[in-house]
Design a protein around this motif. Sequence first.
Motif, short mmCIF file in Angstrom:
data_model
loop_
_atom_site.label_atom_id
_atom_site.label_comp_id
_atom_site.label_asym_id
_atom_site.label_seq_id
_atom_site.Cartn_x
_atom_site.Cartn_y
_atom_site.Cartn_z
N VAL A 146 0.83 -1.30 -0.22
CA VAL A 146 0.07 -0.04 -0.07
C VAL A 146 0.98 1.08 -0.04
O VAL A 146 0.66 2.24 -0.61
N ASP A 147 1.97 1.27 0.62
CA ASP A 147 2.74 2.51 1.08
C ASP A 147 3.30 2.96 -0.30
O ASP A 147 3.06 4.47 -0.32
N PRO A 148 3.81 2.32 -1.18
CA PRO A 148 4.51 3.16 -2.33
C PRO A 148 3.48 3.80 -3.31
O PRO A 148 3.75 4.44 -4.13
N LEU A 149 1.93 3.51 -3.03
CA LEU A 149 1.03 3.87 -3.98
C LEU A 149 0.56 5.30 -3.28
O LEU A 149 -0.44 6.02 -4.14
N LEU A 150 0.77 5.53 -2.07
CA LEU A 150 0.01 6.66 -1.34
C LEU A 150 0.54 8.04 -1.75
O LEU A 150 1.68 8.18 -1.71
N PRO A 151 -0.18 8.88 -2.43
CA PRO A 151 0.35 10.23 -2.82
C PRO A 151 0.43 11.04 -1.81
O PRO A 151 -0.27 11.05 -0.76
N ASP A 152 1.44 12.00 -1.93
CA ASP A 152 1.66 13.00 -1.22
C ASP A 152 0.89 14.01 -1.22
O ASP A 152 0.85 15.31 -1.65
N ASN A 153 -0.64 13.89 -1.08
CA ASN A 153 -1.71 14.90 -1.26
C ASN A 153 -2.79 14.73 -0.34
O ASN A 153 -3.44 13.57 -0.51
N PRO A 154 -2.74 15.37 0.72
CA PRO A 154 -3.83 15.24 1.69
C PRO A 154 -5.40 15.40 1.05
O PRO A 154 -6.41 14.98 1.79
N ASP A 155 -5.49 15.80 -0.17
CA ASP A 155 -6.83 16.02 -0.85
C ASP A 155 -7.20 14.57 -1.50
O ASP A 155 -8.24 14.33 -1.92
N CYS A 156 -6.45 13.53 -1.54
CA CYS A 156 -6.86 12.27 -1.81
C CYS A 156 -7.13 11.25 -0.58
O CYS A 156 -6.69 11.62 0.56
N LEU A 157 -7.96 10.26 -0.74
CA LEU A 157 -8.19 9.43 0.06
C LEU A 157 -7.91 7.78 -0.22
O LEU A 157 -8.03 7.63 -1.35
N ALA A 158 -7.39 7.20 0.55
CA ALA A 158 -6.94 5.68 0.23
C ALA A 158 -7.92 4.81 1.30
O ALA A 158 -7.87 4.98 2.50
N ILE A 159 -8.72 3.96 0.50
CA ILE A 159 -9.33 2.78 1.25
C ILE A 159 -8.70 1.61 1.01
O ILE A 159 -8.71 1.16 -0.28
N ALA A 160 -8.02 1.02 1.92
CA ALA A 160 -7.49 -0.20 1.76
C ALA A 160 -8.33 -1.36 2.46
O ALA A 160 -9.09 -1.24 3.39
N VAL A 161 -8.42 -2.45 1.72
CA VAL A 161 -9.18 -3.75 2.18
C VAL A 161 -8.01 -4.79 2.63
O VAL A 161 -7.34 -5.17 1.64
N ALA A 162 -8.20 -5.30 3.92
CA ALA A 162 -7.13 -6.28 4.18
C ALA A 162 -7.95 -7.06 5.08
O ALA A 162 -8.67 -7.05 5.68
N GLU A 163 -6.98 -8.53 5.35
CA GLU A 163 -7.48 -9.05 6.48
C GLU A 163 -7.12 -8.71 7.71
O GLU A 163 -7.82 -9.08 8.71
N GLY A 164 -6.00 -8.13 7.87
CA GLY A 164 -5.42 -7.82 9.28
C GLY A 164 -5.17 -6.26 9.11
O GLY A 164 -5.20 -5.53 8.30
N PRO A 165 -4.34 -5.75 10.13
CA PRO A 165 -3.98 -4.21 10.23
C PRO A 165 -2.61 -4.23 9.20
O PRO A 165 -1.93 -5.09 9.01
N LEU A 166 -2.49 -3.00 8.89
CA LEU A 166 -1.32 -2.50 7.96
C LEU A 166 -0.22 -2.08 8.80
O LEU A 166 -0.17 -0.66 8.76
N THR A 167 0.47 -2.81 9.68
CA THR A 167 1.64 -2.28 10.45
C THR A 167 2.49 -1.73 9.52
O THR A 167 3.17 -2.08 8.48
N GLY A 168 2.78 -0.30 9.60
CA GLY A 168 4.11 0.28 9.34
C GLY A 168 3.29 1.56 8.37
O GLY A 168 3.99 2.57 8.08
N ILE A 169 1.87 1.89 8.58
CA ILE A 169 1.34 3.04 8.12
C ILE A 169 0.86 3.56 9.02
O ILE A 169 0.20 3.10 9.76
N ALA A 170 1.21 4.93 9.17
CA ALA A 170 0.97 5.66 10.49
C ALA A 170 -0.64 6.22 10.43
O ALA A 170 -1.00 6.48 9.46
N ASP A 171 -0.96 6.29 11.55
CA ASP A 171 -2.33 6.86 11.70
C ASP A 171 -3.37 6.14 11.09
O ASP A 171 -4.30 6.87 10.31
N VAL A 172 -3.53 4.92 10.95
CA VAL A 172 -4.56 4.08 10.46
C VAL A 172 -5.33 3.30 11.67
O VAL A 172 -4.61 2.54 12.43
N ARG A 173 -6.54 3.61 11.56
CA ARG A 173 -7.33 2.91 12.68
C ARG A 173 -8.30 1.82 11.79
O ARG A 173 -9.16 2.20 10.94
#
Length: 673
Positions: A146-173
């Motif tokens: 997930v991380d390499p695809l996240l744009p440096d743009n707060p006006d975008c939103l990423a919705i990730a679907v996973a089986e468990g937590p995405l350890t390593g990406i900050a500020d994700v609940r």
Amino acid sequence: MTDQAVDLGGRAEPARGQFFGRQRELKALRADIERAGLDTIAGRKAPRARVLLIAGRPGSGRTVLAEQLAGRLTDEYPDGVLRARLTEPGGRRVPAEETARALLDSLGVPSPPGADEDELTSMVRETLATRRTVLLLDDAADAEQVDPLLPDNPDCLAIAVAEGPLTGIADVRPCTLGGMDAKAAIELLGTFTGSVRITVDPQAAETVAEECGGLPAALVLVGGWLAARPKSSVADATKRLRALPDDEEQPKGLRPLARAFRLVYGSLPGPSARILRLLALAPAGLADAHTASALGGCSVSDAQKMLDDFVTLGLLHAAGVQYQVPGSLAPLLRALVETHDRPAEVQLARARMLERTVRQLQSCRAITEPDGSPARKKLAGLPRALRFPNAWTAAEWLRLRQPSLLASARVAVEDGELDTLARRLVAALVRALAAHRGTEAAAPELYGLHQLVLGVAERRELHREAAAALLNLADLDAQTGRMEEALVRYRSALDAGRRANDLYAIGRATESVGGAYQELGDWQRAADWYGRALAQRQAREERADEARLYGRLGAVYSYAGRYGDALRSWRAAVAGYRKVGDLPSQARALSEAARVQEYAGRPEESLHTCREAVEWARQAGDVRLHAALQLRLADTLDRLGDPAAARLHRTTAERLLGEEGSACEIRSTSAKD
């Protein structure tokens, strides 16, 4: 209720047109978008896109919830929704470069062939840096995807679907999904059974929901089983479910889904059950009637009916012109293949599937050939089901099935036991893409296919094919400006050609090494390698190539300032073209010789040579070449101080061209000037 259907194991299925429950989760996710992040609390602007995580097991409805959320955000993110699946139903992690290319294609941004993961993901981030887009990343295995695809743009939103937590990406609940509530589960079941069977026995409906653990995928399977049996009651389904023991090998949370699957699978006729199992072999989980027909050894019409029945039962998704094996059911199907089908039968089914794909690709390419050609005659002999009525239909088939075709090539190569079929499949796919899209437009896909060919050739020590693949890859590297990489591959192709004693590959690679050095500005090495290539052509008495290589040597010597050597090479080229009767090339070579004479400070000789070139172009009957050389002659006369004669030749050039447009400039064989 909205326009999205329940999730059948990781993908939105629009067939039912309804969405049930999950309102609490939707509300929490919307609130999370507005929640201040840690950076914002600290007084800094958020540096990149906010990431929402929807976590749950396959079959829990996690993807359809993500789709539902994305659909409700269209007004806030006007640049739309981009989707990418990061893990295939078979469990293969999709490489980042594949994902990035797919996203760039969706954005209409061309991606350079052979570009690596870092370059492509950087292009995705740069493209999204000025947009308001929702990026839906389905079935992520971990944060590294997930991380390499996240744009440096707060006006975008990423919705990730996973089986468990995405350890390593900050500020994700994470929004963690369990089973659906009873009311929503019963409503979902009712879309299959109708309201009457639910109304007459609401307690049985509640029991079914409990037995399914509230998992949407399990409820859909039981609902499909009941829909196929209008005379059975919901209580009948309950009784049958309870009679099935739990599969102790499955995680506890997936046992209800496994039981529901066994209920439906056990009700299938033998041939249908076998084809369903073998669909686990479908590349990327995508199949159509031809795929199912080849796997099962049945007719295309019978396979089509079975696929439609599987969709009704909730065993497959309709995915455009193809069918998708649900990610939640793929492991169960693979387990059945291992226990019910002998390895030899599985390999035979896979071989039939690949052979059918090869024949479809051959038909797809053949339809682009002229009427009466050998390819069209061969096409007429194929079964009607494998023929295309016209080139447009074939091109659409190729476009819509390109992901599964590329996956077929990759799977065939990775198998390792069907290398002959794999090589035929890749070759057929390369030809079809080139015929319908052109080599330049299809270059990113062709690059990957040539890499697959190289892998098989090296594994089987097929040096001739390795040399061809290396040459193709090097050409694509050179076209995109990666000359250092191209040079390495050209030299490797030369080594492979020598091992195979392939004279064509040796000559082609030798000349290409010289071309690479020329593009890198190393004139001495370029001349050395062109000289080697020239000696090879002379030894085989290939006169046309010999003349062409004299021209390449002349161009290199010109760039190096060795005008004497350059002039001798161009004169040798002129003599060679004269011998083979190529008058246009002879005129061009004379024009280049005139250019060298001008560089060397011999304007009168240059004028004489240029006039000779004009005369040969006139004799060749090449109007545009004749006009271009007239303009070259006019420029030479201008530099010699004879503007009146220069005007005369320009007038002649304009008369020659007439309505054909402007004359092209005569250049050497190199792109440099």
